[in-house]
Scaffold this active site. Sequence first.
Site, short mmCIF file in Angstrom:
data_model
loop_
_atom_site.label_atom_id
_atom_site.label_comp_id
_atom_site.label_asym_id
_atom_site.label_seq_id
_atom_site.Cartn_x
_atom_site.Cartn_y
_atom_site.Cartn_z
NE ARG A 1 -2.90 0.51 3.28
CZ ARG A 1 -2.12 0.88 4.30
NH1 ARG A 1 -1.45 2.00 4.24
NH2 ARG A 1 -2.01 0.11 5.35
CE1 TYR B 1 -14.44 11.19 -17.00
CE2 TYR B 1 -14.26 11.14 -14.63
CZ TYR B 1 -14.51 10.50 -15.82
OH TYR B 1 -14.82 9.16 -15.81
CG ASP C 1 -7.65 15.65 -15.58
OD1 ASP C 1 -6.96 15.04 -16.42
OD2 ASP C 1 -8.69 15.18 -15.07
CE LYS D 1 -10.94 7.64 -19.00
NZ LYS D 1 -11.14 8.96 -18.42
C1 LIG Z 1 -11.54 9.42 -17.22
C2 LIG Z 1 -11.10 10.73 -16.68
C3 LIG Z 1 -10.90 10.92 -15.31
C4 LIG Z 1 -11.13 9.82 -14.31
O1 LIG Z 1 -10.25 8.74 -14.50
P1 LIG Z 1 -10.58 7.25 -14.02
O2 LIG Z 1 -9.32 6.52 -14.32
O3 LIG Z 1 -11.77 6.78 -14.82
O4 LIG Z 1 -10.90 7.34 -12.57
C5 LIG Z 1 -10.47 12.16 -14.87
N1 LIG Z 1 -10.28 13.18 -15.73
C6 LIG Z 1 -10.48 13.05 -17.06
C7 LIG Z 1 -10.25 14.21 -17.96
C8 LIG Z 1 -10.90 11.83 -17.58
O5 LIG Z 1 -11.11 11.68 -18.90
#
Ligand SMILES: *Cc1c(COP(=O)(O)O)cnc(C)c1O
Length: 396
Positions: A54, A107, A179, A204
């Site tokens: 962890r 998001y 982000d 992604k």
């Molecule tokens: C998908 C996404 C998230 C969240 O990511 P997860 O891996 O699904 O928790 C956050 N920000 C953006 C821009 C995203 O496309």
Amino acid sequence: MTDVPSLIRRTPWPQSASRPVATPIQPSVVYASPDPDTLDAQYAGATPGYTYAREGHPNADVLARKIDGLEGVEGGIVLGSGMAAVTAALLGLLKTGDHVLGGDQLYGRSLRLLSQDLPRLGIHASMADPTDAAAFEAAIRPETRMILLEVVSNPTLRVADLDAIAAMARTRNILLAVDNTFTTPRGIRPFDHGADIVIHSVTKILAGHSDATLGYVAARDPERRKAIYDFAVTTGMTPSPFDCWLAERGLYSFELRYDRAEANAEALAEFIATQPGVTRVLYPTRRDHPDHNRAAALLGARGGHMVSFEVEGGRAAANALTRAAPQIAFAPTLGDIGTTLSHPASSSHRALTPGARAALGISEGFFRVSVGVEDIALLKQEFGAAIAAARDAAKG
Ligand SMILES: *Cc1c(COP(=O)(O)O)cnc(C)c1O
């Protein structure tokens, strides 16, 4: 006594003068140290070594170092999801009474965290339009401690005024968190533009194969980095070693996949724009994009792998479109190796009123495409047929 070896004792790992070429997977939860002096030195950071998964494990570190290299930073950490990364950045650094200002097209789950979860903890949040630096500045409060932005918005692909917002954050001593999931370090490196924190959903296009859910967060300042790490470890945002291994494997081809997907996206946007029945195509480097100049300044020629478009005919046309393209996964995600299609009105933006959706430009005929690495001729053929089916449905 028996001379049969105990199955309970671990068999030593075989010796080999040669090393594996591929990264090994290390699933061990615990690590045995030789003696208390060594363990003490490990906890003090004087001797390197893992203790408990962890707190950290080799597969997470191998992956994090690779993404650090892409973003031009040190000491980023990999967590169990992109949302874990967003949450760790916010809750690891903010306290009751602070205010966080977010972009108004973040998001969906990030918006929910800001608007519903943080207020429960006494952390105030509001949203403003990051394409309008003056409106964004007007939303800053004396207690604003952090700004959370995405450079290219979902799903209308608007481009934030990153440099102007970074400048105002710097003069007012506000942390800027970006982000970078949509744009990726191939499109932009937010630390070079004054960001203090960079976040990714590694799920992604970085990992790129829709088979691992992971996040990444890095802070430029070592103390903030430690605060985020401690919060994440305490609240158990640990990633699985196998997921980290899959994502690291995906990263070997990230640059190739990104460049191919981006070239496809640009060509597909051009193609879709020529199809009868299409009312709008959004792609950041197109001349008709509302933020075209800013996209050129911030991203250069890098328009990214996302395209949005709108067809006439409302929901009936939208249903006909996805049904006529069964090979293109109609799935609420992005960044897969293959092209996927999402329909914000029925998924990511379903909770909004039709009026609020209309204000964002999201109608029932609006689609977002995450373009993959297929042959562009195939994509044109499939989208041509799908848009023709939507057109027929709009007439009928
Ligand atoms: C998908 C996404 C998230 C969240 O990511 P997860 O891996 O699904 O928790 C956050 N920000 C953006 C821009 C995203 O496309």
